[in-house]
Design a protein around this motif. Structure first.
Motif, PDB file in Angstrom:
ATOM      1  N   GLY A 174       0.791  -1.225   0.000  1.00  0.00           N
ATOM      2  CA  GLY A 174       0.000   0.000   0.000  1.00  0.00           C
ATOM      3  C   GLY A 174       0.821   1.270   0.000  1.00  0.00           C
ATOM      4  N   ASP A 175       2.132   1.158  -0.144  1.00  0.00           N
ATOM      5  CA  ASP A 175       2.969   2.362  -0.166  1.00  0.00           C
ATOM      6  C   ASP A 175       2.682   3.194  -1.415  1.00  0.00           C
ATOM      7  OD1 ASP A 175       4.190   1.777   2.222  1.00  0.00           O
ATOM      8  OD2 ASP A 175       5.986   0.884   1.306  1.00  0.00           O
ATOM      9  N   THR A 176       3.007   4.468  -1.311  1.00  0.00           N
ATOM     10  CA  THR A 176       2.895   5.395  -2.443  1.00  0.00           C
ATOM     11  C   THR A 176       4.200   6.186  -2.551  1.00  0.00           C
ATOM     12  OG1 THR A 176       2.029   7.234  -1.120  1.00  0.00           O
ATOM     13  CG2 THR A 176       0.415   5.640  -1.982  1.00  0.00           C
ATOM     14  N   ALA A 177       4.221   7.127  -3.475  1.00  0.00           N
ATOM     15  CA  ALA A 177       5.411   7.964  -3.661  1.00  0.00           C
ATOM     16  C   ALA A 177       5.717   8.799  -2.430  1.00  0.00           C
ATOM     17  CB  ALA A 177       5.225   8.862  -4.883  1.00  0.00           C
ATOM     18  N   ALA A 178       4.803   8.840  -1.481  1.00  0.00           N
ATOM     19  CA  ALA A 178       5.047   9.609  -0.265  1.00  0.00           C
ATOM     20  C   ALA A 178       6.207   9.041   0.551  1.00  0.00           C
ATOM     21  CB  ALA A 178       3.775   9.658   0.581  1.00  0.00           C
ATOM     22  N   VAL A 179       6.580   7.777   0.327  1.00  0.00           N
ATOM     23  CA  VAL A 179       7.682   7.181   1.098  1.00  0.00           C
ATOM     24  C   VAL A 179       9.046   7.571   0.517  1.00  0.00           C
ATOM     25  CG1 VAL A 179       6.232   5.224   1.743  1.00  0.00           C
ATOM     26  CG2 VAL A 179       7.739   5.033  -0.256  1.00  0.00           C
ATOM     27  N   LEU A 180       9.034   8.251  -0.604  1.00  0.00           N
ATOM     28  CA  LEU A 180      10.282   8.669  -1.245  1.00  0.00           C
ATOM     29  C   LEU A 180      10.691  10.054  -0.773  1.00  0.00           C
ATOM     30  CD1 LEU A 180       9.485   7.608  -4.932  1.00  0.00           C
ATOM     31  CD2 LEU A 180      10.711   6.276  -3.192  1.00  0.00           C
ATOM     32  N   SER A 181      11.982  10.278  -0.738  1.00  0.00           N
ATOM     33  CA  SER A 181      12.511  11.616  -0.508  1.00  0.00           C
ATOM     34  C   SER A 181      13.537  11.922  -1.587  1.00  0.00           C
ATOM     35  CB  SER A 181      13.172  11.726   0.875  1.00  0.00           C
ATOM     36  OG  SER A 181      14.284  10.841   0.969  1.00  0.00           O
ATOM     37  N   ALA A 230      19.421   8.570 -12.967  1.00  0.00           N
ATOM     38  CA  ALA A 230      20.284   7.985 -11.928  1.00  0.00           C
ATOM     39  C   ALA A 230      19.715   8.354 -10.565  1.00  0.00           C
ATOM     40  CB  ALA A 230      21.715   8.481 -12.080  1.00  0.00           C
ATOM     41  N   ALA A 231      20.330   7.826  -9.513  1.00  0.00           N
ATOM     42  CA  ALA A 231      19.758   7.965  -8.167  1.00  0.00           C
ATOM     43  C   ALA A 231      19.626   9.413  -7.726  1.00  0.00           C
ATOM     44  CB  ALA A 231      20.610   7.185  -7.175  1.00  0.00           C
ATOM     45  N   GLY A 232      20.627  10.231  -8.018  1.00  0.00           N
ATOM     46  CA  GLY A 232      20.566  11.605  -7.535  1.00  0.00           C
ATOM     47  C   GLY A 232      20.430  11.630  -6.022  1.00  0.00           C
ATOM     48  N   THR A 233      19.432  12.344  -5.540  1.00  0.00           N
ATOM     49  CA  THR A 233      19.176  12.407  -4.087  1.00  0.00           C
ATOM     50  C   THR A 233      18.014  11.517  -3.677  1.00  0.00           C
ATOM     51  OG1 THR A 233      17.721  14.326  -4.364  1.00  0.00           O
ATOM     52  CG2 THR A 233      20.062  14.776  -3.988  1.00  0.00           C
ATOM     53  N   LEU A 234      17.543  10.671  -4.567  1.00  0.00           N
ATOM     54  CA  LEU A 234      16.377   9.837  -4.276  1.00  0.00           C
ATOM     55  C   LEU A 234      16.707   8.810  -3.191  1.00  0.00           C
ATOM     56  CD1 LEU A 234      13.443   9.254  -5.253  1.00  0.00           C
ATOM     57  CD2 LEU A 234      14.437   7.523  -6.766  1.00  0.00           C
ATOM     58  N   ALA A 235      15.809   8.679  -2.233  1.00  0.00           N
ATOM     59  CA  ALA A 235      16.028   7.727  -1.128  1.00  0.00           C
ATOM     60  C   ALA A 235      14.686   7.202  -0.632  1.00  0.00           C
ATOM     61  CB  ALA A 235      16.775   8.397   0.016  1.00  0.00           C
ATOM     62  N   ALA A 236      14.723   5.968  -0.095  1.00  0.00           N
ATOM     63  CA  ALA A 236      13.553   5.357   0.543  1.00  0.00           C
ATOM     64  C   ALA A 236      14.058   4.282   1.489  1.00  0.00           C
ATOM     65  CB  ALA A 236      12.603   4.767  -0.499  1.00  0.00           C
TER      66      ALA A 236
END
Length: 206
Positions: free
Chosen positions: A38-45, A68-74
């Motif tokens: 049930g996760d959404t894009a809200a779990v991403l930073s 590429a990853a850049g600053t994307l994190a979860a």
């Protein structure tokens, strides 16, 4: 027994884009897929890094959009990346052609009327062509344009203008029957006048 929970795999896809030649690149965008529980894009930073080598001057063709990853994190996801594509298509050149002024009957079409311009080099073809003498009345002029660079620019096939051909020449009498000074002409005789120009139907004074 220890239980190891691995991160779920999340796919980050660069969106495909299209633009015309000689214009700026559109904003590069991306989308995630593969959320679980049930996760959404809200779990991403943060955000991935998106880039393309194409510039406004890049010719028609396809260019990769890399992600590429850049600053994307979860916390609970690992990332896989799918590149996109930027498609550069041929652009349509803008023509400029002022509405022509009315011309006298008998005047051939020339540079004063057939004077369209374009922002890129190319050839103009006019219909009717230069040198044409149009009859009196309103007429449609057309121009087509073929760019020298037919890879990055498209041709323009229909630009239309209207021109009015008018009478402004004053006709003169070239012959009179009976002639001036003729003897024995009754007052009821019909005068026949011959003019130097074809005249429109109407009324006037002699």
């Amino acid at each position: 027994v220890p239980l190891s929970v691995d991160r779920a795999a999340l796919t980050i896809t660069a969106a495909n884009q299209t633009r015309a030649y000689n214009t700026a690149n559109p904003a590069l965008t991306w989308s995630p897929s593969g959320f679980v529980n049930g996760d959404t894009a809200a779990v991403l930073s943060g955000a991935p890094a998106l880039a393309t080598v194409a510039s406004a001057a890049s010719p028609v063709g396809a260019y990769p959009i890399t992600v590429a990853a850049g600053t994307l994190a979860a916390a609970n996801y690992s990332f896989g990346f799918v590149n996109g594509s930027l498609s550069v298509t041929a652009a349509s050149p803008q023509l400029s052609w002022a509405a022509p002024a009315a011309i006298e009957y008998g005047t051939a079409l020339g540079a004063a009327e057939l004077n369209a311009t374009a922002a890129v080099p190319g050839a103009f073809v006019y219909t009717p062509a230069a040198g044409t003498v149009l009859p009196r009345g309103a007429h449609t002029l057309a121009v087509s344009f073929a760019p020298d660079d037919a890879v990055n620019w498209t041709g323009v096939t229909a630009e239309l203008r209207t021109i009015e051909v008018i009478d402004t020449i004053v006709p003169r009498v070239t012959d009179l029957t009976p002639a001036v000074g003729a003897v024995g002409v009754s007052r009821e005789a019909v005068l026949v006048l011959t003019f130097s120009e074809t005249m429109r139907v109407g009324t006037g004074a002699v």
